[in-house]
Design an enzyme around this catalytic site. Structure first.
Site, PDB file in Angstrom:
ATOM      1  CD  GLU A 281      -1.276  -2.342   2.121  1.00 52.76           C
ATOM      2  OE1 GLU A 281      -2.050  -2.982   2.836  1.00 52.76           O
ATOM      3  OE2 GLU A 281      -0.050  -2.590   2.045  1.00 52.76           O
ATOM      4  CB  CYS A 306      -0.743  -3.393   8.759  1.00 51.52           C
ATOM      5  SG  CYS A 306       0.357  -2.087   8.157  1.00 51.52           S
TER       6      CYS A 306
END
Length: 364
Positions: A281, A306
């Site tokens: 990401e 996360c």
């Protein structure tokens, strides 16, 4: 929609075709003179004592002299529902797969299961010699039924693995591969009903399927020793950037020892302060830049972000996050997104690949 079904001897391909005819309004298509001319005519049914042994009624079947004639007809009527078990070669399958409305399904079962089905069917034919289904189930051109498992296995091996016309090459190309160990017709039909075989997503991927596939492809470039993760950022259904996890530019790849934390095999969430890997990401966001991530951008990731990535996703203005697999801190991530007004959802595509029809979760 045009469905082709291939499979091993007595696996159930003609029974599945019959299910599509009876329950979903399909018409069965044949090459040659009809069911008796079917190249792979030795097939199974889950329950040899039912009337469903017979093939489709005359009102639900059509025959064509060649595969080209069949395909030309289906192409002109592609909005209707068609099914065939006549796929004699890779060359014919190549023609079918060029059409965007074609789906290939294979069906297989353990050889001992298929042998028992074959024996049961022969017993049924012996006890009911005047059955209307006999000509279609056991054409006069068929060889004598095997008397033992070894003979049947040899015949099955030839059917599957012959280098010229073996069915295994066709089965390996199927989008949906069914492992049919069902013991009755009712059981098989109930299971098939839960698979949503007619889901259009299998013919043409939805946007979710498409972008998630790109994320999964990006993950294959990952060099992280802990977990492969891929990510795609999209705006207005256009790819803005992609990313996968691994060590930064100029450093040794994680898979070559570049990150001591990952190579030490620490558990999830442990030693993160010493980790040198950039998450998928993060790489995708860095690649895109803030100016390209205006309102409406969607982030697709094959693993739920996360907590560290989630706050960065919020900060750059991503409006929605779509993921396929869970992670160890999904709850904390969901809480951050909820408070920030970022939509989070999990994408579950229709089941493809190998599907065992006996798995307990099929009935939950």
């Amino acid at each position: 929609m045009f469905i082709g079904i291939c499979g091993s001897i007595c696996a159930g391909k003609r029974t599945i075709a019959r299910y599509l005819v009876d329950h979903h309004g399909f018409t069965q298509l044949y090459l040659g003179s009809g069911p008796d001319g079917e190249p792979n005519s030795v097939d199974s049914v889950a329950s040899p004592t039912t009337s469903s042994l017979s093939s489709a009624s005359p009102n639900h079947r059509r025959s064509f002299p060649t595969s080209d004639d069949l395909l030309e007809f289906v192409t002109k009527h592609w909005l209707d529902r068609w099914v065939t078990t006549d796929i004699p070669s890779d060359a014919v399958l190549d023609k079918y797969t060029h059409r965007p409305f074609f789906l290939l399904i294979s069906v297989d079962a353990p050889v001992t299961v298929r042998w028992r089905r074959y024996q049961a069917r022969q017993n049924h034919l012996v006890t009911q010699p005047n059955s209307d289904s006999v000509p279609e189930l056991l054409p006069s051109s068929s060889p004598a039924p095997p008397e033992d498992l070894v003979t049947f296995a040899a015949r099955s091996d030839s059917h599957l693995y012959d280098p010229t016309w073996g069915a295994n090459t066709l089965m390996s190309r199927a989008t949906v591969r069914l492992l049919n160990t069902s013991s009755s017709l009712a059981h098989l039909y109930a299971t098939l009903g839960k698979l949503d075989l007619l889901n259009a997503n299998r013919l043409r991927p939805s946007w979710d399927s498409y972008f998630m596939a790109l994320a999964s492809l990006a993950a294959q470039r990952s060099n992280c020793m802990k977990r492969r993760v891929g990510c795609v950022v999209v705006r207005d259904k256009r790819v803005v950037s992609t990313g996968y996890n691994g060590t930064p530019r100029g450093l040794r790849n994680c898979g070559e020892g570049g990150c001591g934390r990952c190579n030490a095999g620490h558990g999830s969430g442990q030693g993160l302060a010493t980790c040198l890997c950039i998450h998928a990401e993060e790489n995708a966001l860095l690649e895109a830049g803030r100016e390209r991530l205006r309102e409406g951008a969607v982030l697709y990731c094959d693993t739920c972000p996360c907590l560290t990535c989630s706050i960065k996703i919020v900060q750059v203005g991503i409006g929605e996050v779509v993921y396929s697999q869970g992670y160890s801190m999904d709850g904390a991530t969901a809480a951050v997104f909820s408070e920030a007004g970022v939509k989070l959802r999990q994408f579950v595509p229709p089941a493809n690949g190998l599907i065992h029809l006996e798995k307990p979760e099929m009935y939950t």
